[in-house]
Design an enzyme around this catalytic site. Structure first.
Site, PDB file in Angstrom:
ATOM      1  N   GLN A  34       0.816  -1.213   0.000  1.00 15.25           N
ATOM      2  CA  GLN A  34       0.000   0.000   0.000  1.00 15.25           C
ATOM      3  C   GLN A  34       0.855   1.270   0.000  1.00 15.25           C
ATOM      4  O   GLN A  34       2.055   1.220   0.252  1.00 15.25           O
ATOM      5  CB  GLN A  34      -0.912  -0.005   1.229  1.00 15.25           C
ATOM      6  CG  GLN A  34      -0.178  -0.259   2.547  1.00 15.25           C
ATOM      7  CD  GLN A  34      -1.032  -0.966   3.583  1.00 15.25           C
ATOM      8  OE1 GLN A  34      -2.239  -1.040   3.453  1.00 15.25           O
ATOM      9  NE2 GLN A  34      -0.399  -1.485   4.627  1.00 15.25           N
ATOM     10  N   TYR A  64     -10.935   4.681  19.057  1.00 13.99           N
ATOM     11  CA  TYR A  64     -10.893   3.422  18.305  1.00 13.99           C
ATOM     12  C   TYR A  64     -10.099   2.344  19.048  1.00 13.99           C
ATOM     13  O   TYR A  64     -10.590   1.246  19.303  1.00 13.99           O
ATOM     14  CB  TYR A  64     -10.301   3.689  16.922  1.00 13.99           C
ATOM     15  CG  TYR A  64     -10.167   2.453  16.067  1.00 13.99           C
ATOM     16  CD1 TYR A  64     -11.274   1.908  15.430  1.00 13.99           C
ATOM     17  CD2 TYR A  64      -8.937   1.820  15.906  1.00 13.99           C
ATOM     18  CE1 TYR A  64     -11.158   0.769  14.639  1.00 13.99           C
ATOM     19  CE2 TYR A  64      -8.812   0.689  15.121  1.00 13.99           C
ATOM     20  CZ  TYR A  64      -9.918   0.166  14.493  1.00 13.99           C
ATOM     21  OH  TYR A  64      -9.793  -0.968  13.728  1.00 13.99           O
ATOM     22  N   ASP A  89       0.401  -0.064  13.899  1.00 11.39           N
ATOM     23  CA  ASP A  89       0.778   1.155  14.606  1.00 11.39           C
ATOM     24  C   ASP A  89       1.118   0.882  16.067  1.00 11.39           C
ATOM     25  O   ASP A  89       1.817   1.659  16.696  1.00 11.39           O
ATOM     26  CB  ASP A  89      -0.353   2.187  14.498  1.00 11.39           C
ATOM     27  CG  ASP A  89      -1.690   1.574  14.874  1.00 11.39           C
ATOM     28  OD1 ASP A  89      -1.976   1.483  16.074  1.00 11.39           O
ATOM     29  OD2 ASP A  89      -2.435   1.147  13.968  1.00 11.39           O
ATOM     30  N   GLU A 109       0.895  -8.568  11.479  1.00  9.76           N
ATOM     31  CA  GLU A 109       0.708  -7.395  10.602  1.00  9.76           C
ATOM     32  C   GLU A 109       1.395  -7.715   9.272  1.00  9.76           C
ATOM     33  O   GLU A 109       2.516  -8.188   9.245  1.00  9.76           O
ATOM     34  CB  GLU A 109       1.320  -6.159  11.276  1.00  9.76           C
ATOM     35  CG  GLU A 109       1.629  -4.978  10.378  1.00  9.76           C
ATOM     36  CD  GLU A 109       0.409  -4.319   9.728  1.00  9.76           C
ATOM     37  OE1 GLU A 109      -0.505  -3.882  10.450  1.00  9.76           O
ATOM     38  OE2 GLU A 109       0.393  -4.251   8.467  1.00  9.76           O
ATOM     39  N   ASP A 140       0.777 -12.356   6.283  1.00  9.03           N
ATOM     40  CA  ASP A 140      -0.656 -12.265   6.001  1.00  9.03           C
ATOM     41  C   ASP A 140      -1.427 -13.027   7.073  1.00  9.03           C
ATOM     42  O   ASP A 140      -1.130 -14.198   7.358  1.00  9.03           O
ATOM     43  CB  ASP A 140      -0.928 -12.863   4.612  1.00  9.03           C
ATOM     44  CG  ASP A 140      -2.341 -12.555   4.137  1.00  9.03           C
ATOM     45  OD1 ASP A 140      -3.237 -12.384   4.989  1.00  9.03           O
ATOM     46  OD2 ASP A 140      -2.532 -12.481   2.915  1.00  9.03           O
ATOM     47  N   ALA A 141      -2.435 -12.355   7.628  1.00  9.16           N
ATOM     48  CA  ALA A 141      -3.219 -12.959   8.715  1.00  9.16           C
ATOM     49  C   ALA A 141      -3.913 -14.243   8.275  1.00  9.16           C
ATOM     50  O   ALA A 141      -4.132 -15.148   9.095  1.00  9.16           O
ATOM     51  CB  ALA A 141      -4.253 -11.954   9.201  1.00  9.16           C
ATOM     52  N   ASP A 159      -7.869  -5.709  13.890  1.00 10.55           N
ATOM     53  CA  ASP A 159      -7.741  -4.270  13.652  1.00 10.55           C
ATOM     54  C   ASP A 159      -7.218  -4.109  12.232  1.00 10.55           C
ATOM     55  O   ASP A 159      -6.057  -3.800  12.012  1.00 10.55           O
ATOM     56  CB  ASP A 159      -6.747  -3.695  14.672  1.00 10.55           C
ATOM     57  CG  ASP A 159      -6.443  -2.231  14.417  1.00 10.55           C
ATOM     58  OD1 ASP A 159      -7.225  -1.566  13.719  1.00 10.55           O
ATOM     59  OD2 ASP A 159      -5.401  -1.763  14.907  1.00 10.55           O
ATOM     60  N   TYR A 228     -12.939   9.114  10.859  1.00 11.30           N
ATOM     61  CA  TYR A 228     -13.302   8.008   9.970  1.00 11.30           C
ATOM     62  C   TYR A 228     -14.527   8.430   9.157  1.00 11.30           C
ATOM     63  O   TYR A 228     -15.354   9.208   9.645  1.00 11.30           O
ATOM     64  CB  TYR A 228     -13.615   6.731  10.766  1.00 11.30           C
ATOM     65  CG  TYR A 228     -12.393   5.993  11.296  1.00 11.30           C
ATOM     66  CD1 TYR A 228     -11.118   6.251  10.808  1.00 11.30           C
ATOM     67  CD2 TYR A 228     -12.519   5.009  12.279  1.00 11.30           C
ATOM     68  CE1 TYR A 228     -10.009   5.569  11.294  1.00 11.30           C
ATOM     69  CE2 TYR A 228     -11.414   4.319  12.765  1.00 11.30           C
ATOM     70  CZ  TYR A 228     -10.164   4.607  12.267  1.00 11.30           C
ATOM     71  OH  TYR A 228      -9.077   3.931  12.745  1.00 11.30           O
TER      72      TYR A 228
HETATM   73  N1  AAT Z   1      -5.087   0.963  14.417  1.00  9.19           N
HETATM   74  C1  AAT Z   1      -5.073   1.580  13.141  1.00  9.19           C
HETATM   75  C2  AAT Z   1      -6.119   1.202  12.293  1.00  9.19           C
HETATM   76  C3  AAT Z   1      -6.118   0.363  11.265  1.00  9.19           C
HETATM   77  S1  AAT Z   1      -4.649  -0.257  10.716  1.00  9.19           S
HETATM   78  C4  AAT Z   1      -4.985  -1.659   9.789  1.00  9.19           C
HETATM   79  C5  AAT Z   1      -3.706  -2.487   9.537  1.00  9.19           C
HETATM   80  O1  AAT Z   1      -4.103  -3.757   8.994  1.00  9.19           O
HETATM   81  C6  AAT Z   1      -2.706  -1.880   8.536  1.00  9.19           C
HETATM   82  O2  AAT Z   1      -1.494  -1.660   9.181  1.00  9.19           O
HETATM   83  C7  AAT Z   1      -2.586  -2.958   7.434  1.00  9.19           C
HETATM   84  O3  AAT Z   1      -1.281  -3.067   6.917  1.00  9.19           O
HETATM   85  C8  AAT Z   1      -3.018  -4.219   8.184  1.00  9.19           C
HETATM   86  N2  AAT Z   1      -3.496  -5.318   7.319  1.00  9.19           N
HETATM   87  C9  AAT Z   1      -4.273  -5.222   6.214  1.00  9.19           C
HETATM   88  N3  AAT Z   1      -4.472  -6.427   5.670  1.00  9.19           N
HETATM   89  C10 AAT Z   1      -3.816  -7.341   6.440  1.00  9.19           C
HETATM   90  C11 AAT Z   1      -3.632  -8.758   6.373  1.00  9.19           C
HETATM   91  N4  AAT Z   1      -4.171  -9.482   5.373  1.00  9.19           N
HETATM   92  N5  AAT Z   1      -2.903  -9.363   7.333  1.00  9.19           N
HETATM   93  C12 AAT Z   1      -2.349  -8.637   8.346  1.00  9.19           C
HETATM   94  N6  AAT Z   1      -2.476  -7.283   8.447  1.00  9.19           N
HETATM   95  C13 AAT Z   1      -3.195  -6.641   7.516  1.00  9.19           C
HETATM   96  C14 AAT Z   1      -7.446   0.066  10.680  1.00  9.19           C
HETATM   97  C15 AAT Z   1      -8.291   1.286  10.504  1.00  9.19           C
HETATM   98  C16 AAT Z   1      -9.641   1.003   9.954  1.00  9.19           C
HETATM   99  C17 AAT Z   1     -10.157   2.162   9.147  1.00  9.19           C
HETATM  100  C18 AAT Z   1     -11.539   1.928   8.682  1.00  9.19           C
HETATM  101  N7  AAT Z   1     -11.940   2.868   7.663  1.00  9.19           N
END
Ligand code: AAT
Length: 292
Positions: A34, A64, A89, A109, A140-141, A159, A228
Site C-alpha cells: 500500500q 478506536y 501502529d 501485521e 498475512d493474517a 484491527d 473516519y
Molecule cells: N489501528 C489503526 C487502524 C487500522 S490499521 C490496519 C492495519 O491492517 C494496517 O497496518 C494494514 O497493513 C493491516 N493489514 C491489512 N491487511 C492485512 C492482512 N491481510 N494481514 C495482516 N495485516 C493486515 C485500521 C483502521 C480502519 C479504518 C476503517 N476505515
C-alpha cells in the site's frame, strides 16, 4: 468525472470525501502492499493514511484503540493469550498491555513498513511493541491463522483496514472459521466492522457469516471516531460456544485495575458505561440486522 483521484471517489464511500488541513507532509512511501502517508494536520495532530484512507489521528485514536481492545477483553475474566491482526501502529497493543492478566500477545501485521513508519512518527502508539509480552509476526493474517494452534487464544482482535487491498480476505467466511478454531471455548473475537451509515450490506454479510460460524453470542457495537468516514465505526463481537459471554455487561472492568496503578497514560475514552452504551443501536440498524 472519470479523472478524480481515488481519495475523492473511494468505492467504500462514493460521492463523499472528508478533508483535514495539512500543515506539513512528514512521510510519503510505498510498500509492497500500500501507499503510506504521514502528515501533520492543523487540528488532529499527526495522521496516518494508507492508500488514501485515514487509519488514525493523534487526537481521536483513543476512541478506536481503547474500544476495539477493551470491549472484548473486559467481557471475559482474566484474558491471558491474545492475538491482534493488523494494528501495525501498536495502539491496540498499548491498550491490551493494560490488562495485567495478559501473558502473551501475538500480533500479525502484513506490512513491516507501517510498523517502522509508526515507530518514527507515532511513538505514543508504537510503545505497545516494547512490552515483553508482545511477539511480532510479519505476514498475512490468513496464513497465520491457518497455522495457528487450535483453541489457543482467549481473545482475537482484528484491527484491519477496509476490505479493498490486503484486507480483502479478512471479511470472508473461511477467515472467520479459522478465527473460531483458534479461540478457546468461551473465547471472544472483536472485529473492525465499518460504518452503519455507509456499509450496512458489508455489516449484514459479516454478521450472517459470524452467526453461522460462532455458536456463542454475536453482537454489533459502535463508537464515534470523527476522522473516519461518517464519523463512526463499528465492531463485531462474537464468542465461541462454551462458557456464556455477556458482552453487554462487562465482567472485567479495566478501570478497577487502572485505579491501582500510576499510569503514564490514562484511559481517555473507554469506561464501563460507554461499554454498555456501545451496544445500543439506532432503530434503522436494528431492523436491518434483524431481517437477515
Ligand atoms: N489501528 C489503526 C487502524 C487500522 S490499521 C490496519 C492495519 O491492517 C494496517 O497496518 C494494514 O497493513 C493491516 N493489514 C491489512 N491487511 C492485512 C492482512 N491481510 N494481514 C495482516 N495485516 C493486515 C485500521 C483502521 C480502519 C479504518 C476503517 N476505515
Amino acid at each position: 468525472k472519470n479523472h478524480k483521484p481515488l481519495y475523492y471517489n473511494n468505492p467504500m464511500w462514493p460521492g463523499e470525501a472528508h478533508s483535514l488541513m495539512v500543515e506539513e507532509i512528514l512521510y510519503e512511501g510505498k510498500s509492497n502492499y500500500q501507499e503510506i502517508l504521514v502528515f501533520k494536520s492543523s487540528m488532529y495532530g499527526k495522521v496516518l493514511v494508507l492508500d488514501g484512507i485515514v487509519q488514525l489521528t493523534e487526537k481521536d485514536e483513543c476512541a478506536y484503540q481503547e474500544m476495539i481492545a477493551h470491549l472484548p477483553l473486559c467481557s471475559i475474566l482474566s484474558p491471558q493469550n491474545v492475538l491482534v491482526i493488523g494494528g501495525g501502529d501498536g495502539g491496540v497493543l498499548r491498550e491490551i498491555c493494560r490488562h495485567r492478566s495478559v501473558q502473551h500477545i501475538d500480533i500479525c501485521e502484513i506490512d513491516e513498513l507501517v510498523i517502522n513508519v509508526c515507530k518514527i512518527f507515532f511513538p505514543a502508539l508504537s510503545i505497545g511493541f516494547e512490552d515483553p509480552r508482545v511477539q511480532l509476526h510479519v505476514g498475512d493474517a490468513v496464513d497465520f491463522l491457518r497455522n495457528a494452534r487450535e483453541g489457543m487464544y482467549d481473545a482475537i482482535i482484528v484491527d484491519s483496514s477496509d476490505p479493498i487491498g490486503p484486507a480483502q480476505e479478512l471479511v470472508e467466511k473461511p477467515f472467520f472459521q479459522t478465527i473460531a478454531k483458534a479461540l478457546r471455548r468461551g473465547g471472544v473475537l472483536c472485529n473492525q466492522a465499518e460504518s452503519m451509515w455507509l456499509h450496512t450490506h458489508l455489516i449484514q454479510n459479516m454478521l450472517s457469516i459470524c452467526r453461522e460460524v460462532f455458536n456463542g453470542s454475536v453482537h454489533y457495537a459502535w463508537t464515534s471516531v470523527p476522522t473516519y468516514p461518517s464519523g463512526v465505526i463499528g465492531f463485531l463481537l462474537c464468542s465461541t460456544d462454551g462458557p456464556c459471554v455477556d458482552f453487554l455487561n462487562p465482567v472485567n472492568p479495566i478501570e478497577r485495575q487502572e485505579a491501582t496503578v500510576k499510569h503514564k497514560r490514562e484511559l481517555k475514552f473507554y469506561n464501563s458505561e460507554i461499554h454498555k452504551a456501545a451496544f445500543a443501536l439506532p432503530s434503522f440498524l436494528t431492523r436491518q440486522l434483524m431481517t437477515l
